[in-house]
Enzyme design. Structure first.
Site, PDB file in Angstrom:
ATOM      1  N   GLN A   1     -44.196  50.038 -86.596  1.00  0.00           N
ATOM      2  CA  GLN A   1     -43.950  50.002 -87.958  1.00  0.00           C
ATOM      3  C   GLN A   1     -42.860  49.304 -88.475  1.00  0.00           C
ATOM      4  OE1 GLN A   1     -43.716  52.525 -85.566  1.00  0.00           O
ATOM      5  NE2 GLN A   1     -41.930  53.959 -85.894  1.00  0.00           N
TER       6      GLN A   1
ATOM      7  N   ASP B   1     -25.860  39.006 -69.813  1.00  0.00           N
ATOM      8  CA  ASP B   1     -26.281  40.084 -70.635  1.00  0.00           C
ATOM      9  C   ASP B   1     -25.229  40.526 -71.832  1.00  0.00           C
ATOM     10  OD1 ASP B   1     -28.555  40.424 -69.007  1.00  0.00           O
ATOM     11  OD2 ASP B   1     -27.700  42.173 -67.905  1.00  0.00           O
TER      12      ASP B   1
ATOM     13  N   HIS C   1     -33.275  48.588 -65.865  1.00  0.00           N
ATOM     14  CA  HIS C   1     -33.539  48.568 -67.162  1.00  0.00           C
ATOM     15  C   HIS C   1     -34.753  49.277 -67.392  1.00  0.00           C
ATOM     16  CE1 HIS C   1     -31.216  45.536 -69.259  1.00  0.00           C
ATOM     17  NE2 HIS C   1     -30.936  44.808 -68.418  1.00  0.00           N
TER      18      HIS C   1
ATOM     19  N   SER D   1     -37.871  43.046 -68.338  1.00  0.00           N
ATOM     20  CA  SER D   1     -37.006  42.131 -67.764  1.00  0.00           C
ATOM     21  C   SER D   1     -37.122  41.983 -66.119  1.00  0.00           C
ATOM     22  CB  SER D   1     -35.606  42.827 -68.175  1.00  0.00           C
ATOM     23  OG  SER D   1     -34.668  41.927 -67.927  1.00  0.00           O
TER      24      SER D   1
ATOM     25  N   HIS E   1     -56.244   6.544 -97.185  1.00  0.00           N
ATOM     26  CA  HIS E   1     -54.952   6.242 -96.603  1.00  0.00           C
ATOM     27  C   HIS E   1     -54.756   4.811 -96.711  1.00  0.00           C
ATOM     28  CE1 HIS E   1     -55.641  10.138 -94.752  1.00  0.00           C
ATOM     29  NE2 HIS E   1     -54.381  10.106 -94.269  1.00  0.00           N
TER      30      HIS E   1
ATOM     31  N   GLN F   1     -30.846  44.813 -62.745  1.00  0.00           N
ATOM     32  CA  GLN F   1     -32.033  44.521 -63.057  1.00  0.00           C
ATOM     33  C   GLN F   1     -32.966  45.532 -63.208  1.00  0.00           C
ATOM     34  OE1 GLN F   1     -32.100  41.812 -64.958  1.00  0.00           O
ATOM     35  NE2 GLN F   1     -33.958  42.410 -65.965  1.00  0.00           N
TER      36      GLN F   1
ATOM     37  N   GLU G   1     -37.005  34.986 -65.697  1.00  0.00           N
ATOM     38  CA  GLU G   1     -36.083  35.371 -66.856  1.00  0.00           C
ATOM     39  C   GLU G   1     -34.500  34.894 -66.409  1.00  0.00           C
ATOM     40  OE1 GLU G   1     -35.763  39.330 -68.174  1.00  0.00           O
ATOM     41  OE2 GLU G   1     -34.999  38.856 -70.248  1.00  0.00           O
ATOM     42  N   HIS G   2     -34.307  35.664 -65.420  1.00  0.00           N
ATOM     43  CA  HIS G   2     -32.965  35.565 -64.963  1.00  0.00           C
ATOM     44  C   HIS G   2     -33.040  34.888 -63.367  1.00  0.00           C
ATOM     45  CE1 HIS G   2     -32.542  39.056 -67.690  1.00  0.00           C
ATOM     46  NE2 HIS G   2     -31.514  38.116 -68.223  1.00  0.00           N
TER      47      HIS G   2
ATOM     48  N   ASN H   1     -40.396  47.563 -76.827  1.00  0.00           N
ATOM     49  CA  ASN H   1     -41.299  48.310 -75.920  1.00  0.00           C
ATOM     50  C   ASN H   1     -42.504  47.565 -76.233  1.00  0.00           C
ATOM     51  OD1 ASN H   1     -42.418  49.397 -78.058  1.00  0.00           O
ATOM     52  ND2 ASN H   1     -41.495  51.421 -77.757  1.00  0.00           N
TER      53      ASN H   1
END
Lengths: 431, 431
Positions: free
Chosen positions: B189, B360, B262, B237, B419, B259, B326-327, B212
């Site tokens: 929302q 982080d 998370h 993650s 053109h 990690q 990602e890491h 999420n």
């Protein structure tokens, strides 16, 4: 063309005046594209052959363009066209190279070094349309930045012609810009092949280029699925011209028409603070339109286009920023002074001697640009579109001593014990 | 944790070993999100109130955080936490500012000037989650680059707590980074409100931040609809650690666990060329896991995680580039020498004293990074994520004389008369 006076419109009518021609993708298109993608994922090359036969009327034995075909293309292209492509590519290269991202490093605390390294995206897929006409210029616009980025493999798809061959000018442009592999594939099936891979076509990490509504929808679907990234949502081309009383009506008309001839869903807008200019431009459009081979297409586009009289140039820029045009032409006496008022646009053309056609072909800027108002939050294709920026950090024992406590406090505030512990262990070892 | 020896796996098993935990969005999630978005578009604030009551258990009279609430937040946050946020923001600012894109200009032909100008995206929407814990660090990571870019209006949404208030640390972080307006809204929302606007919440051009699966799906849906751009597809993650025989098992274990804590769908991978290291890390993970408040979450994540023995570090980098983490932590004796082998990753951590937790929170780099392999073609958030690059060209009469013929030849090759005519008219006038 629709003539409007901005100050006489209420808010609803003003919003209406800046509406793009309807671009809602028909549910039918969405489903057809999903079905094509599913067919290619399942059926691979055999499905590609069947679909290509259905849409392009040919079923090539192999999709990949051979050395013999490249050689034939070199013969088929005139020396004049070849030289024009070489010259255009050189200017595109000059402009794009000058704007390339650089790596950098800074010390953010004693013993803490943060840096950015720049890496080419590994394998990229370029789409070069060939609907009403093949677009070798698009091959240059995508091929040059991919080459500058240093992508390991650059793949290009372009639809086959009725005789099963690819357009020779597109092939020459591909070779001039170091494209590694070219496939005679068009439409949603080409996008699906590059996103998911087949026996012939390698899986690409990111896809680029304009296309019809099927191609555009296919790009969005494969991006949504996480199969490949895409450069930007693309749609019908558009231009907005801001003209003052000193502008040359014939020039303005010619620029409006060069946008209009792209397709019936192109949109052209004129904003001017000079009432007489509206009449003069409209007359010039009428006069020039009759001369065009694509007059019918242009006339259709003009039907959804607008000549808008505004009270001031300030108003014109406010409207332009709200519309966020793909192409913005400033047919003004002091175009550079007004440039700072431009907040959102794909590419800007300053003054009377800078027709949009220069940017389309050979000034050096890119012509793959955000449409449909996407310029509010997307930029045109550049070398950065073909690169990843990776951040890197390294801390010495002194570095962890300097900033470790800060990390521990924040980790505790977020309830993340293991984060805190990972820092604590190093701080103890460093002490 | 799953222990694997890479060289003993066939191609299928290798692909399997690098699979992320299943992330297919359930059709149900997709439909729920579409329904929520439709409800907000139709019902505006009233719909937001109803949905917020349903999901967050409160129905705030007004969603926007008031001055009184900001003042109360300042009182509620400890001096220690406030100072840590100030210090972290300063380092984030230092690193991000140093990498800002600059405008530039080049002459691509005599009388033809091409340039790039940099403009902030007008109105941006930041999402700061507060699921199991509020994440003030994410407010810093998004707020600092938005402020550096100079966005006209920076909006932030974060879910309300059970008592209807927003997390005080998130509010302080928002104020520290110059966020203009904060709304107590979460989930799909919040994304819908920022993408389409309501009476309370302004329409934003681009949306940023993790969330999420509902938030992520909502971001994708509004982007697909063309309502707002988004920073990147985000997902659970993940970290990949490459460790040699000299690495400290307790450090590696601590990074894997930070990690894993998370969320249950986080993924951690270890690649090492030292068979003993696998045993030692596994033992250290066991020992540390017991101490964690979020041990249960971490244990779930570890179930889909892998310790992989490789034959060489070269193999490890090939695997890492394929996975595109990602890491990426390089627990190596010569981490900098190996950095050039990194082709695709979100953020890289060099050596034993650079735990992921530093990135982080407070090394200076951004923690909003591409997940699920998107690092192959997406980069983490930077100031550029909040800017548009607009290309500009201007030709003098000499300029059109220099490059006009090139444009005419290409326009003819593409069958675009108007053109060509737009260029011809200027060439004649310039002659």
């Amino acid at each position: 063309m629709n003539r409007l006076t901005w100050s006489q419109l209420d808010a609803g009518a003003q919003a209406q005046a800046l509406q793009r021609p309807v671009q809602a993708v028909a549910a039918r298109t969405r489903e057809s594209v999903a079905a094509l993608i599913a067919a290619v994922r399942e059926g691979g090359d055999a499905a590609l052959r069947e679909i290509t036969l259905r849409f392009d009327g040919v079923a090539p034995e192999t999709f990949e363009v051979s050395e013999a075909e490249f050689a034939a293309a070199e013969q088929a292209v005139s020396a004049e066209l070849r030289q024009a492509m070489i010259d255009a590519a050189a200017r595109i290269r000059t402009f794009h190279q000058a704007g390339m991202s650089q790596g950098y490093a800074v010390e953010t605390a004693p013993g803490v070094r943060c840096e950015r390294v720049v890496r080419p995206i590994g394998r990229v897929g370029l789409y070069v349309p060939a609907g009403s006409a093949p677009l070798p210029s698009t091959a240059l616009m995508l091929g040059v930045p991919a080459q500058l980025a240093g992508c390991r493999e650059v793949v290009l798809c372009t639809p086959p012609r009725k005789d099963g061959s690819a357009d020779p000018a597109v092939l020459v442009a591909a070779r001039l810009t170091g494209v590694h592999r070219v496939f005679k594939l068009g439409g949603a099936q080409a996008i699906a092949a590059m996103a998911y891979g087949t026996d012939s076509v390698p899986t690409c990490d990111k896809l680029y280029g304009p296309g019809n509504s099927y191609v555009t929808e296919a790009k969005q679907q494969v991006a949504q699925d996480g199969a490949a990234a895409i450069d930007m949502p693309a749609g019908p081309s558009e231009v907005l011209v801001i003209a003052d009383a000193g502008a040359t009506p014939a020039f303005v008309a010619a620029d409006l028409l060069s946008q209009a001839e792209h397709g019936p869903d192109s949109q052209v807008l004129l904003l001017t603070d000079d009432a007489a200019m509206v009449d003069r431009v409209e007359a010039a459009v009428e006069a020039q339109l009759a001369q065009l081979s694509r007059a019918e297409i242009a006339a259709q586009a003009l039907a959804s286009s607008r000549l808008i009289l505004v009270e001031s140039l300030d108003d014109a820029f406010a409207i332009s920023n709200r519309y966020a045009p793909e192409h913005l032409i400033l047919a003004l006496r002091e175009p550079r002074a007004w440039l700072e008022n431009v907040e959102a646009a794909g590419s800007v053309f300053l003054g009377d001697y800078t027709p949009e056609a220069l940017g389309d072909y050979c000034s050096g800027t890119n012509h793959v640009l955000p449409t449909a108002g996407a310029a509010r939050a997307y930029s045109g294709v550049s070398v950065a579109s073909f690169q990843n920026l990776i951040s890197v950090q390294s801390a010495t024992p002194a570095g962890i001593a300097a900033i470790g406590e800060c990390a521990r406090v924040l980790a505790r505030a977020e309830g993340l014990d293991a984060h805190e512990n990972a820092v604590t262990l190093r701080m103890e070892a460093a002490a």
